[in-house]
Design an enzyme around this catalytic site. Structure first.
Site, PDB file in Angstrom:
ATOM      1  N   SER A  12       0.854  -1.194   0.000  1.00 38.04           N
ATOM      2  CA  SER A  12       0.000   0.000   0.000  1.00 38.04           C
ATOM      3  C   SER A  12       0.886   1.240   0.000  1.00 38.04           C
ATOM      4  CB  SER A  12      -0.933  -0.019   1.215  1.00 38.04           C
ATOM      5  OG  SER A  12      -0.219  -0.332   2.388  1.00 38.04           O
ATOM      6  N   GLU A  14       1.168   5.406   0.957  1.00 41.30           N
ATOM      7  CA  GLU A  14       0.584   6.504   1.754  1.00 41.30           C
ATOM      8  C   GLU A  14       0.918   7.868   1.148  1.00 41.30           C
ATOM      9  OE1 GLU A  14       0.813   6.242   6.051  1.00 41.30           O
ATOM     10  OE2 GLU A  14       1.370   8.358   6.160  1.00 41.30           O
ATOM     11  N   ASP A 105      -1.179  13.967  16.625  1.00 40.98           N
ATOM     12  CA  ASP A 105      -0.273  14.701  17.512  1.00 40.98           C
ATOM     13  C   ASP A 105      -0.790  16.112  17.699  1.00 40.98           C
ATOM     14  OD1 ASP A 105       1.782  12.823  18.099  1.00 40.98           O
ATOM     15  OD2 ASP A 105       2.438  12.982  16.013  1.00 40.98           O
ATOM     16  N   ALA A 119      -6.315   6.452  20.298  1.00 43.01           N
ATOM     17  CA  ALA A 119      -6.851   5.765  19.118  1.00 43.01           C
ATOM     18  C   ALA A 119      -7.821   4.643  19.495  1.00 43.01           C
ATOM     19  CB  ALA A 119      -5.693   5.226  18.283  1.00 43.01           C
ATOM     20  N   TYR A 141       4.242   0.589  16.889  1.00 45.40           N
ATOM     21  CA  TYR A 141       5.569   1.191  17.059  1.00 45.40           C
ATOM     22  C   TYR A 141       6.606   0.143  17.469  1.00 45.40           C
ATOM     23  CZ  TYR A 141       2.716   5.302  16.770  1.00 45.40           C
ATOM     24  OH  TYR A 141       1.827   6.236  16.312  1.00 45.40           O
ATOM     25  N   GLN A 172       4.981   2.521  12.462  1.00 45.02           N
ATOM     26  CA  GLN A 172       5.852   3.675  12.251  1.00 45.02           C
ATOM     27  C   GLN A 172       7.057   3.164  11.469  1.00 45.02           C
ATOM     28  OE1 GLN A 172       6.501   6.578  11.572  1.00 45.02           O
ATOM     29  NE2 GLN A 172       5.950   7.528  13.530  1.00 45.02           N
ATOM     30  N   PHE A 212      13.054  14.521  11.391  1.00 45.38           N
ATOM     31  CA  PHE A 212      11.747  13.882  11.558  1.00 45.38           C
ATOM     32  C   PHE A 212      11.873  12.655  12.468  1.00 45.38           C
ATOM     33  CE2 PHE A 212       8.020  11.577   9.615  1.00 45.38           C
ATOM     34  CZ  PHE A 212       7.087  12.441  10.159  1.00 45.38           C
ATOM     35  N   HIS A 262       3.879  -1.120   3.669  1.00 46.20           N
ATOM     36  CA  HIS A 262       3.151   0.136   3.474  1.00 46.20           C
ATOM     37  C   HIS A 262       4.221   1.209   3.224  1.00 46.20           C
ATOM     38  CE1 HIS A 262      -0.137   3.047   4.177  1.00 46.20           C
ATOM     39  NE2 HIS A 262       0.729   3.752   4.892  1.00 46.20           N
TER      40      HIS A 262
HETATM   41  P1  FAD Z   1      -2.320   6.089  20.537  1.00 46.75           P
HETATM   42  O1  FAD Z   1      -2.514   4.672  20.153  1.00 46.75           O
HETATM   43  O2  FAD Z   1      -3.429   6.778  21.230  1.00 46.75           O
HETATM   44  O3  FAD Z   1      -0.985   6.113  21.445  1.00 46.75           O
HETATM   45  C1  FAD Z   1      -0.328   7.339  21.776  1.00 46.75           C
HETATM   46  C2  FAD Z   1       0.475   7.150  23.071  1.00 46.75           C
HETATM   47  O4  FAD Z   1      -0.413   6.990  24.173  1.00 46.75           O
HETATM   48  C3  FAD Z   1       1.371   5.926  23.114  1.00 46.75           C
HETATM   49  O5  FAD Z   1       2.478   6.270  23.893  1.00 46.75           O
HETATM   50  C4  FAD Z   1       0.529   4.859  23.809  1.00 46.75           C
HETATM   51  O6  FAD Z   1       1.331   3.917  24.495  1.00 46.75           O
HETATM   52  C5  FAD Z   1      -0.315   5.690  24.767  1.00 46.75           C
HETATM   53  N1  FAD Z   1      -1.705   5.206  24.875  1.00 46.75           N
HETATM   54  C6  FAD Z   1      -2.451   4.601  23.909  1.00 46.75           C
HETATM   55  N2  FAD Z   1      -3.692   4.374  24.352  1.00 46.75           N
HETATM   56  C7  FAD Z   1      -3.752   4.849  25.625  1.00 46.75           C
HETATM   57  C8  FAD Z   1      -4.783   4.921  26.601  1.00 46.75           C
HETATM   58  N3  FAD Z   1      -6.010   4.447  26.358  1.00 46.75           N
HETATM   59  N4  FAD Z   1      -4.484   5.514  27.804  1.00 46.75           N
HETATM   60  C9  FAD Z   1      -3.253   6.001  28.064  1.00 46.75           C
HETATM   61  N5  FAD Z   1      -2.222   5.950  27.162  1.00 46.75           N
HETATM   62  C10 FAD Z   1      -2.486   5.391  25.957  1.00 46.75           C
HETATM   63  N6  FAD Z   1      -0.487  11.561  12.641  1.00 46.75           N
HETATM   64  C11 FAD Z   1      -1.357  12.477  12.140  1.00 46.75           C
HETATM   65  O7  FAD Z   1      -1.499  13.564  12.706  1.00 46.75           O
HETATM   66  N7  FAD Z   1      -2.087  12.213  11.003  1.00 46.75           N
HETATM   67  C12 FAD Z   1      -1.967  11.048  10.338  1.00 46.75           C
HETATM   68  O8  FAD Z   1      -2.617  10.837   9.315  1.00 46.75           O
HETATM   69  C13 FAD Z   1      -1.047  10.061  10.831  1.00 46.75           C
HETATM   70  N8  FAD Z   1      -0.906   8.876  10.220  1.00 46.75           N
HETATM   71  C14 FAD Z   1      -0.098   7.912  10.776  1.00 46.75           C
HETATM   72  C15 FAD Z   1      -0.040   6.660  10.182  1.00 46.75           C
HETATM   73  C16 FAD Z   1       0.753   5.660  10.732  1.00 46.75           C
HETATM   74  C17 FAD Z   1       0.794   4.297  10.069  1.00 46.75           C
HETATM   75  C18 FAD Z   1       1.525   5.924  11.889  1.00 46.75           C
HETATM   76  C19 FAD Z   1       2.417   4.870  12.475  1.00 46.75           C
HETATM   77  C20 FAD Z   1       1.466   7.176  12.485  1.00 46.75           C
HETATM   78  C21 FAD Z   1       0.648   8.177  11.950  1.00 46.75           C
HETATM   79  N9  FAD Z   1       0.525   9.430  12.535  1.00 46.75           N
HETATM   80  C22 FAD Z   1      -0.329  10.374  12.016  1.00 46.75           C
HETATM   81  C23 FAD Z   1       1.294   9.761  13.737  1.00 46.75           C
HETATM   82  C24 FAD Z   1       0.518   9.381  15.014  1.00 46.75           C
HETATM   83  O9  FAD Z   1      -0.712  10.054  15.089  1.00 46.75           O
HETATM   84  C25 FAD Z   1       1.413   9.728  16.180  1.00 46.75           C
HETATM   85  O10 FAD Z   1       2.480   8.822  16.241  1.00 46.75           O
HETATM   86  C26 FAD Z   1       0.735   9.887  17.519  1.00 46.75           C
HETATM   87  O11 FAD Z   1       1.718  10.383  18.429  1.00 46.75           O
HETATM   88  C27 FAD Z   1       0.195   8.587  18.106  1.00 46.75           C
HETATM   89  O12 FAD Z   1      -0.890   8.130  17.427  1.00 46.75           O
HETATM   90  P2  FAD Z   1      -1.526   6.706  17.797  1.00 46.75           P
HETATM   91  O13 FAD Z   1      -2.731   6.552  16.990  1.00 46.75           O
HETATM   92  O14 FAD Z   1      -0.492   5.653  17.769  1.00 46.75           O
HETATM   93  O15 FAD Z   1      -1.926   7.002  19.329  1.00 46.75           O
END
Ligand code: FAD
Length: 281
Positions: A12, A14, A105, A119, A141, A172, A212, A262
């Site tokens: 895929s 991105e 973020d 998420a 990650y 990531q 980055f 990906h």
């Molecule tokens: P989460 O899964 O919420 O995790 C974030 C942090 O919080 C981690 O340290 C985790 O251990 C902790 N955590 C998770 N769930 C909980 C909980 N319930 N309670 C307490 N702590 C928790 N960013 C963008 O802005 N736009 C994008 O389109 C985008 N696309 C991405 C695509 C991919 C494939 C990847 C790998 C990253 C992408 N990112 C994007 C970056 C991503 O949003 C960041 O890395 C962000 O910091 C974490 O997102 P996450 O969904 O992993 O968060």
């Protein structure tokens, strides 16, 4: 004729959401070029690096209209539940059936991510509102999320996203295959059985990549950094070294059981195509 050893794998591509009409036109050309490689789907980032969310929506609908499968990235990112639900339904009605669900973020300049909605909550929300319609992928990650307090807590939260209803994960980017294999092993020990697809970043701009990577917690091995520094004023050597390193990484991952790749395309076709050819795909 040699059979392609990776023909069963899933690939895929991105894109970042375009920020201008000019960027939209350029992205269309990149999309059309990459279609020649029959990807499983394209995905489009949401609000990443300050991109507009409307840019994502439009790019997603354009890609779908052009006949490709597309996975919008999505996060709450300060939006109301109603707004996110409307967008989900618009995607559903447009025939889109994949989503990459993320926390996102804080915008640069705002240090705290404390108000962002994790998420796992978004995955639960999508399942509540649209049932099984979407194939949901979440972020993973292999080198641990930079805000995590420990490897174990990051794994625990990753499992929580899958338990909430995610069908798979995209990682990531990383340059250390062992980190990926160990991460997958740790997930399997926790009975997390969904496909975990490595996210791969071509190396095109050495200094940009270092900056980055510092932010997102991806490690660039010392020997790679040293070669890139050596070739900084020799673009051809830099390109061939970088492509070879990334293609070798992909080959090792695929041969070691990764379900696919990906590619973070950087909205360009050639870096991905060069790796693709290097891999003999
Ligand atoms: P989460 O899964 O919420 O995790 C974030 C942090 O919080 C981690 O340290 C985790 O251990 C902790 N955590 C998770 N769930 C909980 C909980 N319930 N309670 C307490 N702590 C928790 N960013 C963008 O802005 N736009 C994008 O389109 C985008 N696309 C991405 C695509 C991919 C494939 C990847 C790998 C990253 C992408 N990112 C994007 C970056 C991503 O949003 C960041 O890395 C962000 O910091 C974490 O997102 P996450 O969904 O992993 O968060």
């Amino acid at each position: 004729m040699n059979a392609n050893p990776f023909s069963e794998k899933r690939f895929s591509f991105e894109f970042s959401a375009p920020k201008s009409e000019d960027a939209t036109r350029r992205l269309k050309k990149v999309h059309d070029r990459l279609c020649e490689f029959y990807p499983h789907f394209f995905s489009v980032t949401y609000g990443a690096g300050g991109s507009t969310k409307d840019g994502t929506r439009q790019a997603v609908l354009d890609i779908k209209q052009a006949g490709s499968e597309v996975a919008p990235h999505l996060s709450f990112g300060g939006d109301s539940r109603e707004k996110v639900e409307r967008l989900l339904l618009e995607y559903k009605n447009a025939g889109i059936n994949r989503i990459v669900a993320l926390r996102g973020d804080a915008p640069s300049g705002m240090s705290s991510s404390g108000n962002l909605i994790h998420a796992d909550k978004l995955v639960t929300f999508i399942r509540e509102k649209t049932g099984d319609h979407f194939h949901i992928e979440v972020a993973a990650y292999p080198e641990t999320h930079p805000e995590s307090t420990s490897v174990d807590s990051d794994l625990k939260y990753f499992k929580q996203k899958v338990d909430a209803g995610a069908n798979g994960a995209i990682t990531q980017y990383f340059y250390n295959a062992d980190a990926y294999f160990r991460f997958v092993d740790s997930c399997r020990k926790l009975q997390v059985d969904v496909p975990i697809v490595p996210g791969i970043m071509p190396i095109t701009n050495y200094r940009g990549l270092v900056r980055f990577s510092n932010n997102c917690g991806a490690e660039i091995p010392r020997w790679v950094v040293q070669h890139l520094q050596t070739y900084e004023n020799d673009p051809e050597s830099m390109k061939s070294f970088a492509d070879e390193v990334v293609a070798d990484l992909c080959r090792r991952l695929l041969e070691g059981g990764a379900p696919g790749i990906h590619f973070y395309t950087l909205n360009k076709s050639m870096p991905t195509i060069r790796i693709w050819r290097n891999l003999g795909l």
